[in-house]
Design a protein around this motif. Structure first.
Motif, PDB file in Angstrom:
ATOM      1  N   TYR A  29       0.831  -1.196   0.000  1.00 35.80           N
ATOM      2  CA  TYR A  29       0.000   0.000   0.000  1.00 35.80           C
ATOM      3  C   TYR A  29       0.870   1.253   0.000  1.00 35.80           C
ATOM      4  CZ  TYR A  29      -3.552   3.411   1.129  1.00 35.80           C
ATOM      5  OH  TYR A  29      -4.369   4.520   1.086  1.00 35.80           O
ATOM      6  N   ARG A  32       2.506   1.959  -3.370  1.00 39.13           N
ATOM      7  CA  ARG A  32       1.566   2.412  -4.400  1.00 39.13           C
ATOM      8  C   ARG A  32       0.985   3.790  -4.100  1.00 39.13           C
ATOM      9  NH1 ARG A  32      -1.692  -3.181  -5.721  1.00 39.13           N
ATOM     10  NH2 ARG A  32       0.092  -4.244  -6.627  1.00 39.13           N
ATOM     11  N   HIS A  33       1.003   4.180  -2.832  1.00 39.66           N
ATOM     12  CA  HIS A  33       0.444   5.468  -2.412  1.00 39.66           C
ATOM     13  C   HIS A  33       1.521   6.240  -1.669  1.00 39.66           C
ATOM     14  CE1 HIS A  33      -3.009   2.702  -2.747  1.00 39.66           C
ATOM     15  NE2 HIS A  33      -3.637   3.756  -3.243  1.00 39.66           N
ATOM     16  N   ALA A  36       0.712   8.971   0.883  1.00 42.99           N
ATOM     17  CA  ALA A  36      -0.207   8.634   1.965  1.00 42.99           C
ATOM     18  C   ALA A  36       0.366   8.888   3.358  1.00 42.99           C
ATOM     19  CB  ALA A  36      -0.633   7.167   1.857  1.00 42.99           C
TER      20      ALA A  36
END
Length: 79
Positions: A29, A32-33, A36
């Motif tokens: 996660y 990919r981000h 964030a």
């Protein structure tokens, strides 16, 4: 020393019963981000071992501790 935090369970990115699977998913996660921020793998303090993934910014602050839907979690890994 363990750090206990409050989150709204509805803000969870994922829920896992296996710690290593939770960490691997959190790493994916975060890759990919990239915008964030910190991703946390936390362990529920009640019932069977359960690991959730939250964004650090979703943590409920002191002013929100009375939120009805909040639950206590123990931070297992910070990415």
């Amino acid at each position: 020393m363990d750090e206990v935090v409050l989150f709204n369970p509805g803000d969870s990115i994922g829920n896992f019963h296996d710690y290593h699977e939770a960490v691997q998913s959190a790493q994916i996660y975060q890759e990919r981000h990239t915008d964030a921020g910190h991703v946390l793998v936390v362990k529920s303090e009640k019932g069977e071992p359960s690991f959730d993934i939250f964004l650090a910014e979703s943590q409920l602050g002191n002013g929100q501790t009375g939120h009805a839907a909040s639950e206590r979690y123990q931070i297992s890994k910070k990415l």
